[in-house]
Design a protein around this motif. Structure first.
Motif, PDB file in Angstrom:
ATOM      1  N   GLN B  35       0.854  -1.202   0.000  1.00 35.82           N
ATOM      2  CA  GLN B  35       0.000   0.000   0.000  1.00 35.82           C
ATOM      3  C   GLN B  35       0.889   1.250   0.000  1.00 35.82           C
ATOM      4  OE1 GLN B  35      -3.684   0.230   0.848  1.00 35.82           O
ATOM      5  NE2 GLN B  35      -3.310   2.376   0.323  1.00 35.82           N
ATOM      6  N   LYS B  36       0.662   2.167  -0.945  1.00 38.63           N
ATOM      7  CA  LYS B  36       1.513   3.363  -1.029  1.00 38.63           C
ATOM      8  C   LYS B  36       1.012   4.479  -0.110  1.00 38.63           C
ATOM      9  CE  LYS B  36       3.932   3.018  -5.383  1.00 38.63           C
ATOM     10  NZ  LYS B  36       3.833   1.556  -5.378  1.00 38.63           N
ATOM     11  N   ILE B  37       1.967   5.132   0.534  1.00 39.97           N
ATOM     12  CA  ILE B  37       1.630   6.278   1.390  1.00 39.97           C
ATOM     13  C   ILE B  37       2.388   7.484   0.860  1.00 39.97           C
ATOM     14  CG2 ILE B  37       1.698   7.231   3.731  1.00 39.97           C
ATOM     15  CD1 ILE B  37       0.196   4.728   3.961  1.00 39.97           C
ATOM     16  N   GLN B  43      -2.308  17.556   3.485  1.00 43.61           N
ATOM     17  CA  GLN B  43      -2.149  16.706   4.684  1.00 43.61           C
ATOM     18  C   GLN B  43      -1.066  17.269   5.607  1.00 43.61           C
ATOM     19  OE1 GLN B  43      -1.591  13.037   2.543  1.00 43.61           O
ATOM     20  NE2 GLN B  43      -3.641  12.303   3.048  1.00 43.61           N
ATOM     21  N   LEU B  44      -0.042  17.852   4.999  1.00 46.67           N
ATOM     22  CA  LEU B  44       1.029  18.469   5.787  1.00 46.67           C
ATOM     23  C   LEU B  44       0.504  19.720   6.505  1.00 46.67           C
ATOM     24  CD1 LEU B  44       3.881  17.371   6.013  1.00 46.67           C
ATOM     25  CD2 LEU B  44       4.610  18.973   4.247  1.00 46.67           C
ATOM     26  N   ASP B  45      -0.315  20.496   5.790  1.00 46.74           N
ATOM     27  CA  ASP B  45      -0.921  21.693   6.393  1.00 46.74           C
ATOM     28  C   ASP B  45      -1.818  21.326   7.567  1.00 46.74           C
ATOM     29  OD1 ASP B  45       0.367  23.370   4.678  1.00 46.74           O
ATOM     30  OD2 ASP B  45      -1.334  23.600   3.299  1.00 46.74           O
ATOM     31  N   TYR B  46      -2.511  20.190   7.423  1.00 48.59           N
ATOM     32  CA  TYR B  46      -3.397  19.714   8.492  1.00 48.59           C
ATOM     33  C   TYR B  46      -2.584  19.460   9.762  1.00 48.59           C
ATOM     34  CZ  TYR B  46      -6.924  16.788  10.817  1.00 48.59           C
ATOM     35  OH  TYR B  46      -7.813  16.259  11.714  1.00 48.59           O
ATOM     36  N   PHE B  54       6.826  22.990  14.435  1.00 47.44           N
ATOM     37  CA  PHE B  54       7.746  21.893  14.118  1.00 47.44           C
ATOM     38  C   PHE B  54       8.082  21.901  12.620  1.00 47.44           C
ATOM     39  CE2 PHE B  54       6.258  20.549  18.215  1.00 47.44           C
ATOM     40  CZ  PHE B  54       7.355  19.909  18.765  1.00 47.44           C
ATOM     41  N   PRO B  55       9.272  21.418  12.256  1.00 44.20           N
ATOM     42  CA  PRO B  55       9.649  21.412  10.846  1.00 44.20           C
ATOM     43  C   PRO B  55       8.809  20.437  10.023  1.00 44.20           C
ATOM     44  CG  PRO B  55      11.326  20.321  12.175  1.00 44.20           C
ATOM     45  CD  PRO B  55      10.340  20.909  13.127  1.00 44.20           C
ATOM     46  N   ASN B  56       8.730  20.698   8.721  1.00 44.13           N
ATOM     47  CA  ASN B  56       7.935  19.853   7.824  1.00 44.13           C
ATOM     48  C   ASN B  56       8.348  18.388   7.866  1.00 44.13           C
ATOM     49  OD1 ASN B  56       6.369  21.931   7.009  1.00 44.13           O
ATOM     50  ND2 ASN B  56       7.340  22.206   5.004  1.00 44.13           N
ATOM     51  N   ALA B  57       9.630  18.134   8.064  1.00 49.90           N
ATOM     52  CA  ALA B  57      10.110  16.755   8.074  1.00 49.90           C
ATOM     53  C   ALA B  57       9.439  15.974   9.209  1.00 49.90           C
ATOM     54  CB  ALA B  57      11.629  16.733   8.250  1.00 49.90           C
ATOM     55  N   TYR B  58       9.305  16.618  10.380  1.00 56.38           N
ATOM     56  CA  TYR B  58       8.655  15.980  11.524  1.00 56.38           C
ATOM     57  C   TYR B  58       7.162  15.830  11.256  1.00 56.38           C
ATOM     58  CZ  TYR B  58       6.912  15.296  16.286  1.00 56.38           C
ATOM     59  OH  TYR B  58       6.270  14.813  17.397  1.00 56.38           O
ATOM     60  N   LEU B  59       6.562  16.896  10.711  1.00 55.42           N
ATOM     61  CA  LEU B  59       5.118  16.859  10.427  1.00 55.42           C
ATOM     62  C   LEU B  59       4.794  15.770   9.403  1.00 55.42           C
ATOM     63  CD1 LEU B  59       4.409  20.696  10.295  1.00 55.42           C
ATOM     64  CD2 LEU B  59       3.961  19.133  12.180  1.00 55.42           C
ATOM     65  N   GLU B  60       5.711  15.557   8.455  1.00 55.89           N
ATOM     66  CA  GLU B  60       5.492  14.490   7.475  1.00 55.89           C
ATOM     67  C   GLU B  60       5.393  13.130   8.186  1.00 55.89           C
ATOM     68  OE1 GLU B  60       7.337  13.121   3.234  1.00 55.89           O
ATOM     69  OE2 GLU B  60       8.734  13.063   4.917  1.00 55.89           O
ATOM     70  N   LEU B  62       4.355  12.555  11.195  1.00 58.61           N
ATOM     71  CA  LEU B  62       3.055  12.467  11.872  1.00 58.61           C
ATOM     72  C   LEU B  62       1.949  12.149  10.866  1.00 58.61           C
ATOM     73  CD1 LEU B  62       3.101  15.558  14.299  1.00 58.61           C
ATOM     74  CD2 LEU B  62       3.768  13.206  14.791  1.00 58.61           C
ATOM     75  N   ALA B  63       2.039  12.807   9.713  1.00 55.64           N
ATOM     76  CA  ALA B  63       1.015  12.598   8.673  1.00 55.64           C
ATOM     77  C   ALA B  63       1.062  11.157   8.163  1.00 55.64           C
ATOM     78  CB  ALA B  63       1.218  13.590   7.534  1.00 55.64           C
ATOM     79  N   VAL B  64       2.266  10.607   8.050  1.00 51.97           N
ATOM     80  CA  VAL B  64       2.416   9.221   7.594  1.00 51.97           C
ATOM     81  C   VAL B  64       1.724   8.273   8.579  1.00 51.97           C
ATOM     82  CG1 VAL B  64       4.091   7.323   7.337  1.00 51.97           C
ATOM     83  CG2 VAL B  64       4.508   9.522   6.209  1.00 51.97           C
ATOM     84  N   TYR B  65       1.969   8.506   9.863  1.00 54.51           N
ATOM     85  CA  TYR B  65       1.367   7.605  10.868  1.00 54.51           C
ATOM     86  C   TYR B  65      -0.153   7.757  10.889  1.00 54.51           C
ATOM     87  CZ  TYR B  65       1.517   4.593  15.029  1.00 54.51           C
ATOM     88  OH  TYR B  65       1.375   3.561  15.915  1.00 54.51           O
ATOM     89  N   ARG B  66      -0.618   9.001  10.738  1.00 53.60           N
ATOM     90  CA  ARG B  66      -2.067   9.227  10.699  1.00 53.60           C
ATOM     91  C   ARG B  66      -2.690   8.456   9.534  1.00 53.60           C
ATOM     92  NH1 ARG B  66      -4.948  13.102  12.977  1.00 53.60           N
ATOM     93  NH2 ARG B  66      -3.115  14.403  13.356  1.00 53.60           N
ATOM     94  N   ARG B  67      -2.047   8.536   8.381  1.00 53.70           N
ATOM     95  CA  ARG B  67      -2.546   7.837   7.188  1.00 53.70           C
ATOM     96  C   ARG B  67      -2.560   6.320   7.428  1.00 53.70           C
ATOM     97  NH1 ARG B  67      -5.607   7.108   4.090  1.00 53.70           N
ATOM     98  NH2 ARG B  67      -5.319   6.476   1.940  1.00 53.70           N
ATOM     99  N   ILE B  68      -1.468   5.824   7.995  1.00 51.06           N
ATOM    100  CA  ILE B  68      -1.375   4.389   8.268  1.00 51.06           C
ATOM    101  C   ILE B  68      -2.482   3.965   9.245  1.00 51.06           C
ATOM    102  CG2 ILE B  68       0.040   2.637   9.456  1.00 51.06           C
ATOM    103  CD1 ILE B  68       2.514   3.964   8.157  1.00 51.06           C
TER     104      ILE B  68
END
Lengths: 86, 234
Positions: B35-37, B43-46, B54-60, B62-68
């Protein structure tokens, strides 16, 4: 008025609860007694405070005055957590 | 791009930043058709709105885990916020509002039990809910102290923590535990998935023992909690 999208009800061991999905401000739960549960269920389709009172009177043996008060009180609670689309 | 296996499910993460790959290091498996994420700007803005500064790298990450987690709901898996420790092959999860001392308490378990205690995840473990029981899984999202392991264990108990000068513990019923269980579970955005999550919370309460521990930060707290909970039949 109607229950806002994102709010859902759940029956758990005979208890009726109202919670919201992740995209809303409210992240607690509302535990409803029988009357409150009945009112929340009415709100799943568009209705008015008056129609809810009428429905309550046809289902439970209460005076119109008490029904009015109950409905207003519970609607106020639901409004305070942003669960109502007016 | 890299592939990870989490709670026996694989995800192919098309990352923009290195941070999430580094975070997931221990969970990376050879590439497969998973499954691609991919995290969109919106989603980053959310995440930016929820976690300010926090920097975008960290927010990414969080967004990955939320999606998962949104995807895993369909596999009967939920994220449960708490500090999970494994002792003699069984997992115990301590949960409470942030700042109560979940991590402190599991660090006391490690001090008291030594090598018998292994951290599963200090912050956001996954729980697989089946009709026969609950299994806890480690994940890369394991809190600011980065404590956890890529392991799984049957869940024995969920313990709600409160601070208190004197230590005491008691078994509680589902009704008493319910508000905290609901507060600590990941709430999916979609009402349909939220309804599924509520059913899983019911199963979680049914299949694990529930406790409330009022405790201080002395090692006695760990001694009391472990000895009380281990003896209880499941």
């Amino acid at each position: 008025m109607k229950l806002k999208d994102g709010f859902i009800t759940h029956e758990s061991d005979g208890e009726h609860i109202l919670v919201s999905a992740g995209d809303t401000q409210f992240n607690g739960l509302v535990r409803s007694n029988k009357t409150a549960a009945f009112i929340v269920e009415q709100l799943k389709s568009g209705t008015t405070a008056e129609s809810i009172v009428t429905a309550l009177l046809s289902k439970y043996d209460v005076s119109k005055e008490v029904a009015h008060k109950d409905v207003e009180r519970i609607l106020d609670t639901l409004r305070s957590i942003g669960a109502i689309d007016e | 791009m890299f592939t990870i296996m989490l709670a026996e499910h694989t995800f192919c993460i098309e990352n923009r930043y290195d941070y999430v790959k580094k975070l997931c290091e221990e969970y990376i498996i050879p590439d497969c058709n998973a499954q691609k994420i991919f995290i969109t700007d919106s989603q980053l803005d959310y995440e930016k709105k929820l976690t300010i500064g926090f920097p975008n790298a960290y927010l990414e990450s969080l967004a990955v885990y939320r999606r998962i987690c949104e995807l895993l709901v369909d596999e009967n898996i939920i994220l449960f916020h708490g500090s999970a420790v494994v002792v003699d092959g069984l997992a115990y999860i301590f949960t409470a509002a942030s700042g109560t001392g979940k991590s402190t308490h599991t660090s006391l378990w490690r001090a008291y039990l030594g090598e018998r205690a292994t951290m599963l995840n200090d912050d956001k473990p996954l729980l697989k809910i089946t009709s026969s029981g609950v299994t806890a899984y480690g994940t890369p999202w394991n809190g600011k102290h980065r404590l956890g392991s890529n392991i799984s264990a049957p869940l024995k108990a969920v313990c709600i923590l409160e601070r208190s000068e004197k230590n005491h513990i008691k078994k509680i019923n589902k009704k008493a535990a319910y508000p905290m269980l609901l507060q600590q579970v990941y709430r999916p955005k979609s009402p349909v998935k939220m309804a599924a999550t509520l059913n899983m919370i019911d199963q979680l309460a049914k299949h694990s023992s529930l406790y409330r521990l009022c405790c201080n930060m002395e090692i006695d707290a760990a001694e009391l909690a472990y000895n009380y909970m281990k003896g209880e039949a499941k």
